[in-house]
Design a protein around this motif. Structure first.
Motif, mmCIF file in Angstrom:
data_model
loop_
_atom_site.group_PDB
_atom_site.id
_atom_site.type_symbol
_atom_site.label_atom_id
_atom_site.label_comp_id
_atom_site.label_asym_id
_atom_site.label_seq_id
_atom_site.Cartn_x
_atom_site.Cartn_y
_atom_site.Cartn_z
ATOM 1 N N GLY A 40 -11.841 23.086 -53.591
ATOM 2 C CA GLY A 40 -10.629 22.271 -53.585
ATOM 3 C C GLY A 40 -10.849 20.923 -54.233
ATOM 4 N N CYS A 41 -9.761 20.190 -54.392
ATOM 5 C CA CYS A 41 -9.819 18.862 -55.000
ATOM 6 C C CYS A 41 -10.352 17.842 -53.991
ATOM 7 C CB CYS A 41 -8.428 18.460 -55.473
ATOM 8 S SG CYS A 41 -8.390 16.910 -56.402
ATOM 9 N N SER A 42 -11.001 16.794 -54.493
ATOM 10 C CA SER A 42 -11.509 15.729 -53.621
ATOM 11 C C SER A 42 -10.389 14.880 -53.043
ATOM 12 C CB SER A 42 -12.442 14.803 -54.410
ATOM 13 O OG SER A 42 -13.539 15.514 -54.883
ATOM 14 N N ASP A 43 -9.190 15.043 -53.546
ATOM 15 C CA ASP A 43 -8.028 14.264 -53.089
ATOM 16 C C ASP A 43 -7.998 14.180 -51.559
ATOM 17 O OD1 ASP A 43 -5.245 13.635 -52.333
ATOM 18 O OD2 ASP A 43 -4.842 13.843 -54.479
ATOM 19 N N SER A 44 -7.844 12.966 -51.049
ATOM 20 C CA SER A 44 -7.907 12.746 -49.594
ATOM 21 C C SER A 44 -6.739 13.391 -48.843
ATOM 22 C CB SER A 44 -7.931 11.246 -49.297
ATOM 23 O OG SER A 44 -6.776 10.629 -49.843
ATOM 24 N N VAL A 65 -13.240 16.479 -58.333
ATOM 25 C CA VAL A 65 -12.022 15.953 -58.943
ATOM 26 C C VAL A 65 -11.295 17.087 -59.674
ATOM 27 C CG1 VAL A 65 -11.152 14.392 -60.729
ATOM 28 C CG2 VAL A 65 -12.949 13.623 -59.162
ATOM 29 N N GLY A 66 -10.113 17.442 -59.207
ATOM 30 C CA GLY A 66 -9.290 18.447 -59.883
ATOM 31 C C GLY A 66 -9.540 19.892 -59.501
ATOM 32 N N ASN A 67 -10.406 20.143 -58.518
ATOM 33 C CA ASN A 67 -10.819 21.517 -58.169
ATOM 34 C C ASN A 67 -11.129 22.348 -59.415
ATOM 35 O OD1 ASN A 67 -7.651 21.196 -57.296
ATOM 36 N ND2 ASN A 67 -7.898 23.051 -58.538
ATOM 37 N N GLY A 101 -5.622 24.537 -55.789
ATOM 38 C CA GLY A 101 -5.057 23.380 -56.476
ATOM 39 C C GLY A 101 -4.014 22.738 -55.569
ATOM 40 N N HIS A 102 -3.409 21.666 -56.026
ATOM 41 C CA HIS A 102 -2.387 21.022 -55.188
ATOM 42 C C HIS A 102 -1.396 20.234 -56.030
ATOM 43 C CE1 HIS A 102 -3.941 16.765 -55.232
ATOM 44 N NE2 HIS A 102 -5.002 17.401 -55.691
ATOM 45 N N THR A 103 -0.237 19.964 -55.433
ATOM 46 C CA THR A 103 0.789 19.182 -56.130
ATOM 47 C C THR A 103 0.343 17.719 -56.219
ATOM 48 O OG1 THR A 103 1.944 18.684 -54.062
ATOM 49 C CG2 THR A 103 2.650 20.660 -55.230
ATOM 50 N N HIS A 104 0.891 17.015 -57.186
ATOM 51 C CA HIS A 104 0.614 15.587 -57.380
ATOM 52 C C HIS A 104 -0.883 15.304 -57.545
ATOM 53 C CE1 HIS A 104 4.823 14.760 -56.407
ATOM 54 N NE2 HIS A 104 4.681 15.692 -55.485
ATOM 55 N N CYS A 105 -1.562 16.201 -58.263
ATOM 56 C CA CYS A 105 -3.013 16.046 -58.472
ATOM 57 C C CYS A 105 -3.283 14.963 -59.516
ATOM 58 C CB CYS A 105 -3.620 17.381 -58.911
ATOM 59 S SG CYS A 105 -5.409 17.282 -59.129
ATOM 60 N N GLY A 106 -4.055 13.973 -59.118
ATOM 61 C CA GLY A 106 -4.370 12.858 -60.013
ATOM 62 C C GLY A 106 -5.140 13.319 -61.241
ATOM 63 N N ALA A 107 -5.973 14.344 -61.070
ATOM 64 C CA ALA A 107 -6.755 14.846 -62.211
ATOM 65 C C ALA A 107 -5.803 15.396 -63.273
ATOM 66 C CB ALA A 107 -7.728 15.924 -61.738
#
Ligand SMILES: [Zn+2]
Length: 216
Positions: A40-44, A65-67, A101-107
């Motif tokens: 998964g993404c590192s996004d908190s 970052v970005g999975n 993955g996820h929505t609003h991914c900064g990567a």
């Protein structure tokens, strides 16, 4: 959060630990045997164990970052994600790999920006792993499509690209082909908490929650 907040959090966690001590200590004596590798993404805002209510010992987790999954490339460099994949597939022998993955991914957002800051040298290189998804999204929707539509499609297409990259690892490919390893593409919506899964038969992302109803 400050240090006191962390201390308070750990105190609460210790009561969970005490309540589940038997199961947790069993994991210490027998060792871990997770069923799935979760990438998964590192996004908190992405919180793997909370999202599926899994327990310690259930998921072997790689976050970056970005999975993204870099293609198999054995050389003298240090490969964190590749090493995690190898360990999960060849040593822990997980049954499943989930690329989430996820929505609003900064990567994915940064794929559409130019990075010139020298302090982001590794990030700039790393984001090349999302370039193919960006290209396909623009080909499909056009460069003038609403930004949010482009981003949502980029995030989904990237999941598919990362699965392709995953299959460049010889042990992953071998176990996938002999049927001992399943690979899933998930898309987590940080606005609703919903997870969609990729259905390889219909080529679409479908709500994971629908599988609950079907099994009941
Ligand atoms: Zn992200």
């Amino acid at each position: 959060m400050n240090l006191q907040d962390y201390a308070h959090g750990n105190k609460l966690f210790k009561s969970y630990f005490k309540k589940n001590q038997e199961a947790l200590l069993h994991l210490v004596t027998t060792g871990q045997s997770p069923k799935a590798l979760f990438i998964g993404c590192s996004d908190s805002r992405v919180i793997p164990d909370m999202m599926v209510q899994s327990n310690p010992g259930d998921l072997f987790v790689i976050r970056n970052v970005g999975n993204f999954v870099p293609p198999y490339s054995p050389d003298e460099d240090f490969h964190s994600t590749a090493s995690g994949i190898e360990y999960a597939v060849s040593i822990l022998k997980v049954d499943e790999i989930i690329i989430c993955g996820h929505t609003h991914c900064g990567a994915c957002q940064h794929l559409y920006k130019t990075i010139e800051d020298d302090s982001l040298v590794h990030t700039k290189k790393w984001l090349e792993l999302g370039e193919s998804a960006k290209k396909s999204a623009i080909l499909s929707l056009g460069n003038n499509a609403p930004k949010e539509e482009l981003l949502r499609l980029t995030e989904k297409l990237s999941i598919m690209n990362q699965i392709e990259n995953l299959l460049t690892y010889p042990q992953v490919k071998k176990r996938f082909e002999d049927g001992s390893l399943s690979i899933h593409g998930w898309y987590y919506d940080i606005e609703t908490g919903n997870i969609d899964y990729y259905n390889g038969e219909t080529y679409e992302f479908l709500p994971l929650k629908d599988l609950v109803n079907k099994s009941k």
